[in-house]
Write a protein that holds these residues in place. Structure first.
Motif, PDB file in Angstrom:
ATOM      1  N   GLU A   1      25.445 -65.056 -32.369  1.00 21.71           N
ATOM      2  CA  GLU A   1      26.207 -63.941 -31.804  1.00 21.71           C
ATOM      3  C   GLU A   1      25.595 -63.581 -30.454  1.00 21.71           C
ATOM      4  N   VAL A   2      26.413 -63.517 -29.423  1.00 19.99           N
ATOM      5  CA  VAL A   2      25.920 -63.153 -28.099  1.00 19.99           C
ATOM      6  C   VAL A   2      25.665 -61.650 -28.053  1.00 19.99           C
ATOM      7  N   ARG A   3      24.433 -61.277 -27.734  1.00 24.27           N
ATOM      8  CA  ARG A   3      24.069 -59.867 -27.628  1.00 24.27           C
ATOM      9  C   ARG A   3      24.046 -59.384 -26.177  1.00 24.27           C
ATOM     10  N   PHE A   4      23.886 -60.312 -25.231  1.00 29.18           N
ATOM     11  CA  PHE A   4      23.759 -59.935 -23.827  1.00 29.18           C
ATOM     12  C   PHE A   4      24.186 -61.113 -22.974  1.00 29.18           C
ATOM     13  N   ALA A   5      24.899 -60.830 -21.904  1.00 31.90           N
ATOM     14  CA  ALA A   5      25.319 -61.879 -20.971  1.00 31.90           C
ATOM     15  C   ALA A   5      25.264 -61.335 -19.560  1.00 31.90           C
ATOM     16  N   LEU A   6      24.818 -62.170 -18.655  1.00 32.54           N
ATOM     17  CA  LEU A   6      24.670 -61.765 -17.258  1.00 32.54           C
ATOM     18  C   LEU A   6      25.031 -62.946 -16.374  1.00 32.54           C
ATOM     19  N   PRO A   7      25.765 -62.728 -15.281  1.00 32.95           N
ATOM     20  CA  PRO A   7      26.079 -63.847 -14.382  1.00 32.95           C
ATOM     21  C   PRO A   7      24.798 -64.450 -13.801  1.00 32.95           C
ATOM     22  N   ARG A   8      24.811 -65.744 -13.576  1.00 34.32           N
ATOM     23  CA  ARG A   8      23.648 -66.406 -12.990  1.00 34.32           C
ATOM     24  C   ARG A   8      23.281 -65.796 -11.639  1.00 34.32           C
ATOM     25  N   ALA A   9      24.276 -65.289 -10.928  1.00 33.98           N
ATOM     26  CA  ALA A   9      24.024 -64.717  -9.609  1.00 33.98           C
ATOM     27  C   ALA A   9      23.139 -63.472  -9.679  1.00 33.98           C
ATOM     28  N   ALA A  10      23.035 -62.854 -10.864  1.00 40.42           N
ATOM     29  CA  ALA A  10      22.206 -61.654 -11.015  1.00 40.42           C
ATOM     30  C   ALA A  10      20.747 -61.988 -11.274  1.00 40.42           C
ATOM     31  N   VAL A  11      20.421 -63.284 -11.425  1.00 41.59           N
ATOM     32  CA  VAL A  11      19.042 -63.721 -11.650  1.00 41.59           C
ATOM     33  C   VAL A  11      18.447 -64.175 -10.325  1.00 41.59           C
ATOM     34  N   ALA A  12      17.323 -63.553  -9.960  1.00 35.76           N
ATOM     35  CA  ALA A  12      16.668 -63.892  -8.696  1.00 35.76           C
ATOM     36  C   ALA A  12      15.737 -65.094  -8.829  1.00 35.76           C
ATOM     37  N   GLY A  13      15.201 -65.304 -10.014  1.00 35.38           N
ATOM     38  CA  GLY A  13      14.286 -66.419 -10.217  1.00 35.38           C
ATOM     39  C   GLY A  13      13.622 -66.337 -11.575  1.00 35.38           C
ATOM     40  N   ALA A  14      12.919 -67.415 -11.955  1.00 34.89           N
ATOM     41  CA  ALA A  14      12.228 -67.454 -13.240  1.00 34.89           C
ATOM     42  C   ALA A  14      11.080 -68.442 -13.153  1.00 34.89           C
ATOM     43  N   ARG A  15      10.015 -68.160 -13.896  1.00 36.03           N
ATOM     44  CA  ARG A  15       8.868 -69.059 -13.897  1.00 36.03           C
ATOM     45  C   ARG A  15       8.065 -68.879 -15.183  1.00 36.03           C
ATOM     46  N   VAL A  16       7.359 -69.938 -15.565  1.00 32.49           N
ATOM     47  CA  VAL A  16       6.481 -69.907 -16.732  1.00 32.49           C
ATOM     48  C   VAL A  16       5.052 -70.072 -16.237  1.00 32.49           C
ATOM     49  N   GLY A  17       4.149 -69.242 -16.733  1.00 36.38           N
ATOM     50  CA  GLY A  17       2.761 -69.343 -16.315  1.00 36.38           C
ATOM     51  C   GLY A  17       1.847 -68.500 -17.178  1.00 36.38           C
ATOM     52  N   TRP A  18       0.588 -68.418 -16.750  1.00 35.26           N
ATOM     53  CA  TRP A  18      -0.417 -67.652 -17.461  1.00 35.26           C
ATOM     54  C   TRP A  18      -0.215 -66.162 -17.226  1.00 35.26           C
ATOM     55  N   TYR A  19      -0.468 -65.396 -18.284  1.00 33.10           N
ATOM     56  CA  TYR A  19      -0.592 -63.944 -18.160  1.00 33.10           C
ATOM     57  C   TYR A  19      -1.668 -63.513 -19.142  1.00 33.10           C
ATOM     58  N   ARG A  20      -2.784 -63.035 -18.587  1.00 34.50           N
ATOM     59  CA  ARG A  20      -3.952 -62.743 -19.407  1.00 34.50           C
ATOM     60  C   ARG A  20      -4.340 -63.995 -20.183  1.00 34.50           C
ATOM     61  N   LEU A  21      -4.304 -63.952 -21.518  1.00 30.84           N
ATOM     62  CA  LEU A  21      -4.718 -65.126 -22.288  1.00 30.84           C
ATOM     63  C   LEU A  21      -3.542 -65.961 -22.769  1.00 30.84           C
ATOM     64  N   ASN A  22      -2.359 -65.669 -22.276  1.00 29.59           N
ATOM     65  CA  ASN A  22      -1.167 -66.386 -22.736  1.00 29.59           C
ATOM     66  C   ASN A  22      -0.667 -67.327 -21.630  1.00 29.59           C
ATOM     67  N   PRO A  23      -0.753 -68.651 -21.855  1.00 32.15           N
ATOM     68  CA  PRO A  23      -0.292 -69.594 -20.832  1.00 32.15           C
ATOM     69  C   PRO A  23       1.191 -69.923 -20.932  1.00 32.15           C
ATOM     70  N   ARG A  24       1.889 -69.317 -21.885  1.00 33.14           N
ATOM     71  CA  ARG A  24       3.279 -69.701 -22.160  1.00 33.14           C
ATOM     72  C   ARG A  24       4.183 -68.478 -22.075  1.00 33.14           C
ATOM     73  N   ARG A  25       4.207 -67.863 -20.899  1.00 34.71           N
ATOM     74  CA  ARG A  25       5.035 -66.679 -20.739  1.00 34.71           C
ATOM     75  C   ARG A  25       6.082 -66.921 -19.663  1.00 34.71           C
ATOM     76  N   LEU A  26       7.325 -66.690 -20.031  1.00 38.77           N
ATOM     77  CA  LEU A  26       8.447 -66.815 -19.100  1.00 38.77           C
ATOM     78  C   LEU A  26       8.742 -65.443 -18.502  1.00 38.77           C
ATOM     79  N   ARG A  27       8.800 -65.389 -17.185  1.00 35.60           N
ATOM     80  CA  ARG A  27       9.198 -64.157 -16.499  1.00 35.60           C
ATOM     81  C   ARG A  27      10.513 -64.411 -15.783  1.00 35.60           C
ATOM     82  N   ILE A  28      11.501 -63.557 -16.067  1.00 34.52           N
ATOM     83  CA  ILE A  28      12.801 -63.636 -15.405  1.00 34.52           C
ATOM     84  C   ILE A  28      12.945 -62.434 -14.481  1.00 34.52           C
ATOM     85  N   ASP A  29      13.159 -62.694 -13.208  1.00 40.76           N
ATOM     86  CA  ASP A  29      13.363 -61.643 -12.212  1.00 40.76           C
ATOM     87  C   ASP A  29      14.853 -61.517 -11.909  1.00 40.76           C
ATOM     88  N   PHE A  30      15.303 -60.280 -11.779  1.00 41.06           N
ATOM     89  CA  PHE A  30      16.712 -60.016 -11.509  1.00 41.06           C
ATOM     90  C   PHE A  30      16.899 -59.467 -10.102  1.00 41.06           C
TER      91      PHE A  30
END
Length: 205
Positions: free
Chosen positions: A148-177
């Motif tokens: 079931e889709v709970r949320f939808a946003l046009p791709r144009a509303a996403v500024a960027g995304a990246r996966v990297g370290w945050y504190r002790l977690n190397p597997r964190r995805l950050r999505i910027d809008f």
């Protein structure tokens, strides 16, 4: 030859998503994900002030009684930031605020998996059907196909995304809008970050 259970889940997710896409819309990437730990963006709607009735009224009295509890709530936020950092930013009604709300609705009472999906048109957050601790593999597969889709946003509303370290977690995805807000996601413990990297690549490409 055995099938990787992670790949099997992804196949079930893809089957469920295929029924939810618009005609001609193409799935680019998907990942089971959960909200990153830490202080997140604001709730979608700020608390509404009481109407002016010429006096404190019942609600005013209740708020006075709950004042210490509200203060402790702010303290809890500070403790969360200290130990877990920040998992997102954004004001009420921002993209991150709405996405976080969709991600957390029902998570305490329902056993559902959250799936981030990227198509050629949209960023989607979907949840599986409800599972139980004793439902069995076949029932879980059906639940993973019943998205079931709970949320939808046009791709144009996403500024960027990246996966990297945050504190002790190397597997964190950050999505910027594009509205300046952002939200972080992680994968379940012990699983590969590859699906998150595929989501980040699809959003940034």
């Amino acid at each position: 030859m055995t099938t990787d259970p992670v790949d099997g889940r992804r196949e079930r997710y893809a089957e469920g998503l295929a029924r939810l896409l618009d005609p001609g819309e193409q799935l680019r990437a998907l990942a089971q994900a959960r909200e990153g730990m830490g202080a997140g963006p604001a709730d979608p709607q700020p608390p509404q002030p009481p109407a002016d009735g010429g006096g404190p009224g019942f609600l005013g009295v209740v708020l006075n009684v709950l004042g210490p509890i509200i203060t402790f709530g702010r303290l809890d936020d500070a403790v969360t930031r200290l130990f877990f950092g920040v998992s997102g930013r954004g004001g009420p009604g921002s993209a991150a605020s709405l996405l976080r709300h969709a991600l957390t609705v029902g998570k305490v009472t329902d056993l559902r998996e959250s799936v981030l999906a990227v198509t050629d048109k949209r960023l989607l957050l979907a949840t599986t059907g409800r599972m139980t601790l004793t439902s069995g593999a076949a029932a879980d597969d059906r639940a993973r196909s019943d998205l079931e889709v709970r949320f939808a946003l046009p791709r144009a509303a996403v500024a960027g995304a990246r996966v990297g370290w945050y504190r002790l977690n190397p597997r964190r995805l950050r999505i910027d809008f594009t509205d300046g807000s952002w939200l972080a996601f992680t994968v379940p413990l012990g699983e590969s970050a590859r699906p998150l990297r595929e989501v980040a690549s699809a959003l940034s490409g």
